[in-house]
Design an enzyme around this catalytic site. Structure first.
Site, PDB file in Angstrom:
ATOM      1  N   ASP A  49      45.278 -54.986   9.622  1.00 27.81           N
ATOM      2  CA  ASP A  49      44.316 -54.029   9.959  1.00 27.81           C
ATOM      3  C   ASP A  49      43.767 -53.744   8.295  1.00 27.81           C
ATOM      4  OD1 ASP A  49      44.682 -54.047  12.429  1.00 27.81           O
ATOM      5  OD2 ASP A  49      45.001 -51.922  12.588  1.00 27.81           O
ATOM      6  N   HIS A 195      49.235 -54.440   7.279  1.00 32.12           N
ATOM      7  CA  HIS A 195      47.877 -54.151   6.769  1.00 32.12           C
ATOM      8  C   HIS A 195      47.872 -54.853   5.613  1.00 32.12           C
ATOM      9  CE1 HIS A 195      48.804 -50.518   9.455  1.00 32.12           C
ATOM     10  NE2 HIS A 195      47.471 -50.206   9.335  1.00 32.12           N
TER      11      HIS A 195
HETATM   12 ZN   LIG Z   1      43.484 -48.851   9.991  1.00 31.25          ZN
END
Ligand SMILES: [Zn+2]
Length: 232
Positions: A49, A195
């Protein structure tokens, strides 16, 4: 609760909202799922993400290539327009692109018009960057509002949460801790959340994630687990 929400965290609020995180059976109802029936039950969907990031994304791409692994990148539109070439690299290397939002904002208390505008702009940013139309969506902080969940569906996006995570956005963590957490209880068909960017988390967090990714992929290999693209 509010302090927790304002921190750059991705808590498992899906549970609080009574949305399934691991039940693949409930995907038929159109609810968010953390599992996807993969081509092979011995494969995991690794997802990133918050990117694309000028350093974090190329680092993940290099490690994924070295392990011959595939991943799905849930990108942020405002980052996509700054470095669209990274989306083309993702696709060229066999990865998938999905939508995380145009802005990285909590859906709660946003109007339906704002939500629709954010998602539509995000889809357009991805299409302009690489010509692909996203089919999956994951909300910032893993939190949908009833309205945002409905609008995502109306726009043809399937919601996807996760089964395991590395809590890699934290300031005080290590690659070893991230990897250990992400691997805990990991099984075939699971979705793993990591991430590739530090725009909305602790500074340089992507460096710890990159080191953790190497450890994760090594361990998965030892356990006989491959990777598959979420949604495929
Ligand atoms: Zn996020």
């Amino acid at each position: 609760m509010i302090r927790y929400l304002l921190a750059p965290v991705h808590p498992p609020f899906a549970r609080a909202l009574n949305l399934p995180r691991t039940a693949s059976l409930q995907s038929a109802a159109g609810a968010p799922v953390a599992r996807w029936p993969p081509a092979s039950p011995t494969a995991v969907a690794i997802t990133f993400d918050d990117g694309p990031h000028p350093e974090g994304t190329p680092a993940m791409l290099e490690i994924l290539a070295r392990h011959d692994a595939r991943a799905t990148f849930f990108v942020i539109g405002e980052q996509v327009v700054r470095r669209p070439e990274l989306l083309r690299r993702m696709l060229a290397q066999g990865h998938a692109v999905a939508l995380h939002g145009y802005h990285h904002r909590l859906h709660l208390r946003r109007s339906e018009a704002e939500l629709r505008e954010d998602f539509t702009r995000g889809i357009a940013a991805i299409e302009d960057a690489c010509g692909a139309t996203p089919s999956l969506h994951r909300p910032p902080y893993g939190i949908y509002s009833p309205a945002s969940l409905r609008i995502v569906g109306e726009l043809g996006l399937a919601p996807l949460l996760w089964a395991t995570w590395g809590k890699d956005w934290r300031k005080f963590t290590t690659p070893e801790r991230i990897a250990r957490r992400a691997l805990r209880g990991l099984a075939g068909a699971d979705v793993m959340l990591l991430h590739d960017a530090d725009f909305y988390s602790a500074k340089r967090s992507h460096e710890r994630t990159a080191a953790a990714l190497d450890l994760v992929l090594e361990s998965m290999k030892s356990a006989g687990l491959g990777t598959f693209l979420a949604g495929s």
